[in-house]
Write a protein that holds these residues in place. Structure first.
Motif, PDB file in Angstrom:
ATOM      1  N   GLU A   1       0.706  -1.337  -0.024  1.00 14.44           N
ATOM      2  CA  GLU A   1      -0.004  -0.060   0.155  1.00 14.44           C
ATOM      3  C   GLU A   1       0.867   1.223   0.050  1.00 14.44           C
ATOM      4  OE1 GLU A   1      -3.677  -0.090   2.269  1.00 14.44           O
ATOM      5  OE2 GLU A   1      -2.782  -1.861   3.271  1.00 14.44           O
ATOM      6  N   TYR A   2       0.413   2.023  -0.736  1.00 15.91           N
ATOM      7  CA  TYR A   2       1.463   3.678  -1.045  1.00 15.91           C
ATOM      8  C   TYR A   2       0.550   4.638  -1.145  1.00 15.91           C
ATOM      9  CZ  TYR A   2       0.900   3.071  -5.864  1.00 15.91           C
ATOM     10  OH  TYR A   2       0.349   2.878  -7.101  1.00 15.91           O
ATOM     11  N   ARG A   3       1.161   5.815  -0.890  1.00 13.12           N
ATOM     12  CA  ARG A   3       0.106   7.129  -1.004  1.00 13.12           C
ATOM     13  C   ARG A   3       0.008   7.540  -2.530  1.00 13.12           C
ATOM     14  NH1 ARG A   3       0.526  11.172   2.892  1.00 13.12           N
ATOM     15  NH2 ARG A   3       2.455  10.323   3.569  1.00 13.12           N
ATOM     16  N   GLY A   4      -1.306   7.616  -2.804  1.00 14.83           N
ATOM     17  CA  GLY A   4      -1.782   7.753  -4.172  1.00 14.83           C
ATOM     18  C   GLY A   4      -2.164   6.326  -4.880  1.00 14.83           C
ATOM     19  N   ALA A   5      -2.334   5.119  -4.304  1.00 23.42           N
ATOM     20  CA  ALA A   5      -2.625   4.121  -4.669  1.00 23.42           C
ATOM     21  C   ALA A   5      -3.889   3.913  -5.033  1.00 23.42           C
ATOM     22  CB  ALA A   5      -2.181   2.632  -3.898  1.00 23.42           C
ATOM     23  N   PRO A   6      -4.526   3.332  -6.027  1.00 24.75           N
ATOM     24  CA  PRO A   6      -5.981   3.371  -6.205  1.00 24.75           C
ATOM     25  C   PRO A   6      -6.547   2.880  -5.083  1.00 24.75           C
ATOM     26  CG  PRO A   6      -5.031   2.291  -8.148  1.00 24.75           C
ATOM     27  CD  PRO A   6      -3.823   2.633  -7.060  1.00 24.75           C
ATOM     28  N   PRO A   7      -7.950   3.394  -4.376  1.00 22.19           N
ATOM     29  CA  PRO A   7      -8.458   2.649  -3.397  1.00 22.19           C
ATOM     30  C   PRO A   7      -9.051   1.359  -3.403  1.00 22.19           C
ATOM     31  CG  PRO A   7      -9.843   4.328  -4.710  1.00 22.19           C
ATOM     32  CD  PRO A   7      -8.599   4.532  -5.214  1.00 22.19           C
ATOM     33  N   ALA A   8      -9.086   0.819  -2.151  1.00 23.95           N
ATOM     34  CA  ALA A   8      -9.633  -0.555  -2.122  1.00 23.95           C
ATOM     35  C   ALA A   8     -10.977  -0.833  -2.796  1.00 23.95           C
ATOM     36  CB  ALA A   8      -9.668  -1.078  -0.699  1.00 23.95           C
ATOM     37  N   ASP A   9     -11.662   0.396  -2.944  1.00 18.90           N
ATOM     38  CA  ASP A   9     -13.154  -0.056  -3.706  1.00 18.90           C
ATOM     39  C   ASP A   9     -13.002   0.479  -5.077  1.00 18.90           C
ATOM     40  OD1 ASP A   9     -12.827   2.457  -3.274  1.00 18.90           O
ATOM     41  OD2 ASP A   9     -14.828   3.099  -2.526  1.00 18.90           O
ATOM     42  N   ASP A  10     -12.108   0.615  -5.551  1.00 19.82           N
ATOM     43  CA  ASP A  10     -11.970   0.889  -7.021  1.00 19.82           C
ATOM     44  C   ASP A  10     -12.420  -0.228  -7.729  1.00 19.82           C
ATOM     45  OD1 ASP A  10     -10.829   1.214  -9.798  1.00 19.82           O
ATOM     46  OD2 ASP A  10      -9.337   2.613  -9.072  1.00 19.82           O
ATOM     47  N   PRO A  11     -13.550  -0.326  -8.762  1.00 25.57           N
ATOM     48  CA  PRO A  11     -14.011  -1.209  -9.446  1.00 25.57           C
ATOM     49  C   PRO A  11     -13.202  -1.883 -10.324  1.00 25.57           C
ATOM     50  CG  PRO A  11     -14.929   0.849 -10.230  1.00 25.57           C
ATOM     51  CD  PRO A  11     -14.163   1.128  -8.927  1.00 25.57           C
ATOM     52  N   ARG A  12     -12.023  -1.170 -10.630  1.00 24.00           N
ATOM     53  CA  ARG A  12     -11.311  -1.801 -11.873  1.00 24.00           C
ATOM     54  C   ARG A  12     -10.503  -2.800 -11.178  1.00 24.00           C
ATOM     55  NH1 ARG A  12      -8.304   3.387 -13.847  1.00 24.00           N
ATOM     56  NH2 ARG A  12      -8.352   3.392 -11.512  1.00 24.00           N
ATOM     57  N   LEU A  13     -10.101  -3.040  -9.874  1.00 26.27           N
ATOM     58  CA  LEU A  13      -9.232  -3.941  -9.436  1.00 26.27           C
ATOM     59  C   LEU A  13     -10.058  -4.654  -8.339  1.00 26.27           C
ATOM     60  CD1 LEU A  13      -6.411  -1.318  -8.761  1.00 26.27           C
ATOM     61  CD2 LEU A  13      -6.410  -3.154 -10.568  1.00 26.27           C
ATOM     62  N   THR A  14      -9.489  -5.859  -8.074  1.00 30.26           N
ATOM     63  CA  THR A  14      -9.790  -6.940  -6.956  1.00 30.26           C
ATOM     64  C   THR A  14      -8.741  -6.757  -5.754  1.00 30.26           C
ATOM     65  OG1 THR A  14     -11.412  -8.040  -8.315  1.00 30.26           O
ATOM     66  CG2 THR A  14     -10.524  -8.871  -6.165  1.00 30.26           C
ATOM     67  N   HIS A  15      -9.028  -6.339  -4.551  1.00 29.81           N
ATOM     68  CA  HIS A  15      -7.769  -6.448  -3.628  1.00 29.81           C
ATOM     69  C   HIS A  15      -8.172  -7.489  -2.552  1.00 29.81           C
ATOM     70  CE1 HIS A  15      -7.676  -2.068  -5.027  1.00 29.81           C
ATOM     71  NE2 HIS A  15      -6.649  -2.002  -4.325  1.00 29.81           N
ATOM     72  N   VAL A  16      -6.716  -8.083  -2.409  1.00 24.74           N
ATOM     73  CA  VAL A  16      -6.658  -9.497  -1.649  1.00 24.74           C
ATOM     74  C   VAL A  16      -5.642  -9.196  -0.812  1.00 24.74           C
ATOM     75  CG1 VAL A  16      -6.434 -11.919  -1.579  1.00 24.74           C
ATOM     76  CG2 VAL A  16      -7.638 -10.990  -3.480  1.00 24.74           C
ATOM     77  N   PRO A  17      -5.794  -8.809   0.535  1.00 25.43           N
ATOM     78  CA  PRO A  17      -4.812  -8.800   1.427  1.00 25.43           C
ATOM     79  C   PRO A  17      -3.902 -10.101   1.653  1.00 25.43           C
ATOM     80  CG  PRO A  17      -6.613  -7.973   2.365  1.00 25.43           C
ATOM     81  CD  PRO A  17      -6.990  -8.699   1.109  1.00 25.43           C
ATOM     82  N   LEU A  18      -2.669 -10.086   1.412  1.00 23.81           N
ATOM     83  CA  LEU A  18      -1.890 -11.395   1.597  1.00 23.81           C
ATOM     84  C   LEU A  18      -1.044 -11.485   2.810  1.00 23.81           C
ATOM     85  CD1 LEU A  18      -0.400 -10.905  -1.975  1.00 23.81           C
ATOM     86  CD2 LEU A  18      -2.230 -12.532  -1.213  1.00 23.81           C
TER      87      LEU A  18
END
Length: 225
Positions: A149-166
């Motif tokens: 995670e970094y400043r300026g990254a797409p938010p977790a609810d960005d519909p273009r991406l699926t986020h999976v905490p590892l």
């Protein structure tokens, strides 16, 4: 009827902020991008972008269309992925961009597991820091990114991406041998508020991790190197 390929172009212009950069990401010429934007404006009946010396920004109408664009293209990409999986029968190539420790912690074990359980799937791995790998996913240069995670990254609810905490990766505070905290097994971050720091360079995602952690502890680190 709005053409999906023109929505791809609108999204690329919004992501890259210049026609030239968007054209490079899409492997098109700048004039082709401009023509497609003009055609999209004609289709919608609205002015969608404004040009200036600093680049291109979306108008209010453009922002409205972009919000729908992300959802529409995300759904189309999911449909394409499901059709591809159905056609291929669990065979194909997946390209993964990851940083060094992410490759060691996540990607390498996954490759070994897939070699045993899904031998028809080929994994291609590309070294990339988090701030580089997520744009590569958005530009469809890679399929998966292992990133911090970094400043300026797409938010977790960005519909273009699926986020999976590892996993959470620990950070060590390295201090001189005779530092007042040298014998401590754990160091409260606030205890280092007045110390000079050596840290990652700005732009490196780890720099953001350190700075954000310090901000959460109530101070800005004094980075001297």
């Amino acid at each position: 009827m709005i053409e999906a390929r023109r929505l791809h172009i609108l999204r690329a212009v919004a992501d890259h902020r210049t026609v030239t950069a968007a054209a490079a990401a899409l492997f098109l010429t700048p004039s082709a991008v401009s023509q497609q934007l003009a055609a999209l404006e004609q289709e919608t009946g609205h002015r969608l972008v404004e040009r200036s010396a600093k680049g291109v920004r979306l108008t209010a109408a453009g922002e409205i269309l972009l919000a729908h664009t992300n959802a529409v293209l995300a759904q189309l990409e999911r449909a394409e992925a499901e059709l591809a999986a159905y056609s291929s029968g669990e065979a194909g190539t997946v390209t993964v961009a990851a940083f060094a420790t992410g490759i060691a912690q996540v990607v390498a074990p996954a490759v070994a597991h897939l070699a045993r359980t899904a031998p028809g799937i080929r994994i291609r791995v590309q070294d990339a820091e988090g701030d580089a790998s997520l744009p590569m996913v958005l530009d469809r240069q890679v399929d998966v990114a292992v990133a911090v995670e970094y400043r300026g990254a797409p938010p977790a609810d960005d519909p273009r991406l699926t986020h999976v905490p590892l996993y959470a990766e620990p950070f060590d505070a390295v201090v001189p041998l005779h530092h007042r905290l040298a014998e401590a097994s754990e160091v409260p971050l606030a205890e280092l508020a007045k110390d000079p720091w050596i840290g990652p360079y700005p732009g490196n995602p780890c720099h953001d991790v350190v700075v954000l952690a310090c901000e959460n502890a109530g101070f800005q680190p004094r980075l001297e190197h």
